[in-house]
Motif scaffolding. Structure first.
Motif, PDB file in Angstrom:
ATOM      1  N   PRO A 257       0.795  -1.235   0.000  1.00 21.11           N
ATOM      2  CA  PRO A 257       0.000   0.000   0.000  1.00 21.11           C
ATOM      3  C   PRO A 257       0.823   1.278   0.000  1.00 21.11           C
ATOM      4  O   PRO A 257       0.359   2.301  -0.514  1.00 21.11           O
ATOM      5  N   SER A 258       2.031   1.257   0.552  1.00 21.32           N
ATOM      6  CA  SER A 258       2.852   2.465   0.570  1.00 21.32           C
ATOM      7  C   SER A 258       3.546   2.739  -0.754  1.00 21.32           C
ATOM      8  O   SER A 258       4.162   3.792  -0.928  1.00 21.32           O
ATOM      9  N   SER A 259       3.460   1.821  -1.693  1.00 22.25           N
ATOM     10  CA  SER A 259       4.131   1.992  -2.984  1.00 22.25           C
ATOM     11  C   SER A 259       3.309   2.880  -3.903  1.00 22.25           C
ATOM     12  O   SER A 259       2.081   2.766  -3.954  1.00 22.25           O
TER      13      SER A 259
END
Length: 798
Positions: free
Chosen positions: A387-389
């Motif tokens: 999700p942080s990508s």
């Protein structure tokens, strides 16, 4: 129960193909075959550089009014040069032919339907014959009632501008996006309609037709996969609601663009490929000469090649979508043939990925930017599940919440080797593999500043939105039994409608129902500009008449209007004018560009500014754009900022002193004893008059730079002008037994601060003596001509 989607039909069809009316019906029923004549004519005119617009009152003209010989072709025995019809007239002729043929096909289809229903017991009513059309009428209303999405500065304005850009051009390749052929198709339908408000209304019908064509391809894909008409129609409506990017529905946001035709070609390619793979001759049918295989190849090669050509000349991303769909079909067919092939496919993917990591030449940005920023995983696949990508965010913008459920259904279907499962999962799986991600990311990194890495997610457009959900629940409904056969479908329908109403439109959810149905406020769509009397007056004037004699007159009649970059962009997009310094700015305050325009105004002769400035509109009622808030694609108050500075431009019309900046013109050259280009004397010195001026010898006077007979020289004329100018640059070399001339030209462009004009000319002077090199540069704003002469002494060969 046998799964109809995975059931293979019998082998090749009979040798007798459709004839007569049946061929005509199939021609239009394909949804794409009738687009091929337009594409072939377009490519022919692009290759031969024949004119695209009619020109009256003169001979055939080049981009800026000068004659170009390729427009006039002398035929053997002809008394006068051959003047081909312009491409616009060719398209109009094709429109007429297709209208006549389409009417014949409709009449024939209606008669066949009437005869079929007349033999039924009891005879069907006329209303029963209209029932198959009613869902399509509802779909057409879904597209038509909200109208075109023209909320400034969204992308549809750019597609509108690309369409009207054709009105200023004379050859295909002059267009800034000439490789996207559908913009000329749109221009041939709506380009001659004035005023702009009426043109936009006509564009609504053209966009409606394009969207229905794409929906028809999805419908035919579902029917080819084995779904019945009701289920196929449910899929069409579902993908209409779910398909898109960020909060924007694909049909609403891209309905005016070439992306629709590229998507259409990719979907049709998958459908045709599925038919082709299902008709592969069996091993036992193959003779010693291989005729069944050859017949099969020849049968399917032509439609597949034409579809790829149609896709490539509308948007290159369509080739990637077609490739992913084709790969999914091949994998499904191989495993259908032999289950153990799945292991071989997995091993091949691993080996190719290892080879790509070890030996594929990676662009430097991959290791320096993309991996550290999180776009790529440690094994060089796209980082889709963290999700942080940023890659996760871009993928979520295409899939949305409903797309994740669709992907999960595709994984379940994949366990049964369901073709819909392969079409759904392969695009995601391919982006995870280094053998796909490394070459793809490297190609994107070669584009300007590597910024186009963000568009990798468009490959997820290859997933048929909602098809896996339809296939999953349609298969489940068959097992419900006879107790309550309609309860499950009705329940799923209610849940789907509830989800579309409840799920947010913003980040990570991306429910496109909001964008599909919303109607922006008039001031956010710049309607007050497109309906202004000045724009209507400009649009009604001829744009090409008289251009042969005085190109500056036509350009100045439409180019001397003062406007802020945003207002100017809207006016340019209508095709009514060409205004300098316009831009559709995103995420940058437009008022900053207005101040730069005020400074640049000092470089323009005040006598060249017409008294038709566009005053700012003060009664803008919308405080901000909700679409901008939900998508983050542009500033919330962008429309208000677009008008900032317009009053200053209006009042400054006659307040600036004329400080003209003359163009600069010079020559650079290289000889056989050095590849470095040497500026000739007088380089980069502005010409303050239009009279010819001698610049002296072309060589530097040293022995190393002496020019000998037989030497090959590379001449590079250079011209520097303020941007927005059109120009024509002529290079002529004359001497003993030698006279060569070449011209370079460019159309007016409204973007950027200045333009550098260059060209290349390779010559060989075989006789010694004195030669003259003459540069003639002409700019359109203001209309001036500059002439510079050099001379050179060619020594006898030693």
């Amino acid at each position: 129960m046998t799964d109809p989607v995975n059931q293979l039909p019998r082998g090749a069809s009979s040798g007798t193909g459709p004839k007569g009316p049946e061929r005509l019906r199939l021609y239009f029923e394909s949804g794409w075959a009738f687009l091929i004549p337009y594409l072939l004519a377009y490519l022919l005119y692009a290759g031969l550089r024949w004119p695209v617009n009619p020109v009256t009152g003169g001979e055939p003209m080049g981009p800026l009014g000068g004659n170009i010989g390729i427009f006039s072709t002398s035929l053997p025995g002809a008394a006068s040069p051959f003047h081909p019809p312009c491409l616009l007239h060719v398209y109009w002729f094709l429109h007429l032919v297709h209208l006549l043929l389409g009417g014949m096909a409709l009449v024939g289809g209606w008669r066949n339907s009437a005869a079929l229903h007349a033999t039924s017991t009891p005879p069907a009513s006329p209303f029963a014959r209209l029932q198959p059309v009613l869902p399509w009428l509802c779909l057409a209303l879904l597209f038509y009632l909200p109208g075109l999405y023209l909320e400034f500065p969204s992308d549809p304005w750019q597609h509108y501008a690309r369409t009207n850009e054709w009105s200023w051009l004379q050859t295909v390749t002059e267009h800034s996006y000439w490789r996207k052929s559908s913009y000329f198709l749109a221009y041939s339908v709506v380009g001659q309609i004035t005023p702009p408000a009426l043109q936009l209304k006509a564009f609504e019908f053209f966009s409606l037709g394009c969207c229905l064509l794409l929906c028809w391809q999805y419908y035919r894909l579902a029917r080819t996969l084995g779904f019945g008409p009701p289920v196929a129609m449910v899929f069409v409506f579902l993908q209409t609601l779910l398909f898109g990017n960020f909060i924007f529905g694909f049909y609403r946001y891209y309905g005016m663009s070439s992306s629709v035709f590229a998507q259409l070609g990719a979907v049709a390619f998958v459908r045709v490929g599925l038919d082709a793979l299902r008709g592969v001759p069996a091993a036992g049918d193959n003779s010693s000469r291989g005729k069944p295989i050859l017949t099969w190849v020849l049968q399917w090669l032509q439609p597949c090649a034409l579809l790829l050509l149609l896709t490539a000349f509308n948007h290159l991303q369509g080739l990637g979508l077609a490739g992913l769909g084709g790969a999914a079909l091949v994998m499904w067919r191989l495993i259908q043939w032999r289950r153990t092939t799945a292991w071989w496919l997995g091993a091949a993917a691993v080996l190719l990925s290892v080879a790509a990591v070890l030996w594929w030449p990676r662009h430097p940005l991959i290791n320096s930017v993309y991996r550290p920023a999180g776009w790529l995983t440690a094994w060089y696949g796209f980082n889709l599940f963290v999700p942080s990508s940023p890659a996760f965010g871009r993928a979520a913008a295409i899939l949305g919440l409903f797309g994740l459920f669709n992907l999960a259904a595709g994984v379940v279907l994949l366990r049964r080797n369901h073709i819909v499962g392969w079409l759904t999962v392969v695009p995601v799986a391919a982006l995870l593999l280094p053998c796909v991600a490394i070459p793809f990311a490297s190609s994107l990194a070669t584009r300007p500043a590597g910024e186009d890495i963000v568009v990798f997610s468009r490959m997820l457009f290859a997933i048929p939105a909602g098809l896996a959900l339809v296939a999953f629940f349609a298969g489940r409904d068959k097992k419900v039994g006879a107790r309550r056969p309609h309860a499950a479908p009705f329940a799923w329908l209610l849940l789907s409608l509830l989800a579309l109403l409840v799920v947010p439109a913003g980040s990570r959810y991306y429910n496109r129902l909001f964008n599909l149905l919303m109607v922006p406020a008039d001031d956010l769509t710049m309607r007050h500009i497109t309906e202004s009397p000045m724009v209507e007056s400009l649009a009604s004037k001829p744009r090409l008449e008289g251009l042969v004699q005085r190109p500056g007159d036509t350009f100045m009649a439409h180019g001397g209007i003062l406007a802020t970059p945003g207002i100017g962009y809207v006016m340019n997009a209508t095709g009514a004018t060409v205004i300098l310094g316009t831009a559709k700015v995103v995420a940058v305050p437009p008022s900053l560009m207005t101040s730069a325009k005020l400074v640049r105004l000092r470089q323009v002769d005040a006598s060249q500014i017409l008294a038709t400035s566009f005053p700012a509109r003060l009664n803008l009622f919308s405080p901000y754009s909700l679409s901008a808030y939900l998508s983050g694609h542009w500033l919330l108050q962008d429309v208000a900022l677009v008008h900032a500075g317009q009053d200053e431009l209006f009042s400054a019309q006659s307040g600036f002193a004329a400080e003209p900046s003359h163009p600069q013109i010079w020559l650079e050259w290289s000889g056989p004893r050095g590849s470095q280009k040497i500026p000739a004397r007088g380089a980069r010195v502005a010409m303050e008059s239009t009279t010819p001026e001698e610049r002296g010898r072309l060589d530097s006077g040293s022995g190393e730079q002496q020019i000998l007979a037989g030497d090959r020289l590379q001449l590079r004329p250079v011209m520097r002008t303020l941007n927005g100018n059109g120009w024509r640059l002529s290079l002529r070399v004359r001497g003993p037994g030698f006279d060569s001339q070449r011209e370079f030209a460019r159309r007016p462009s409204p973007l950027g601060p200045e333009t550098w004009t260059t060209g290349e000319q390779l010559i060989r002077l075989n006789q010694p003596g004195r030669y003259t090199v003459e540069l003639t540069g002409r700019v359109l704003w203001p209309d001036q001509t500059y002439v510079v002469r050099y001379f050179l002494e060619v020594q006898p060969a030693q």
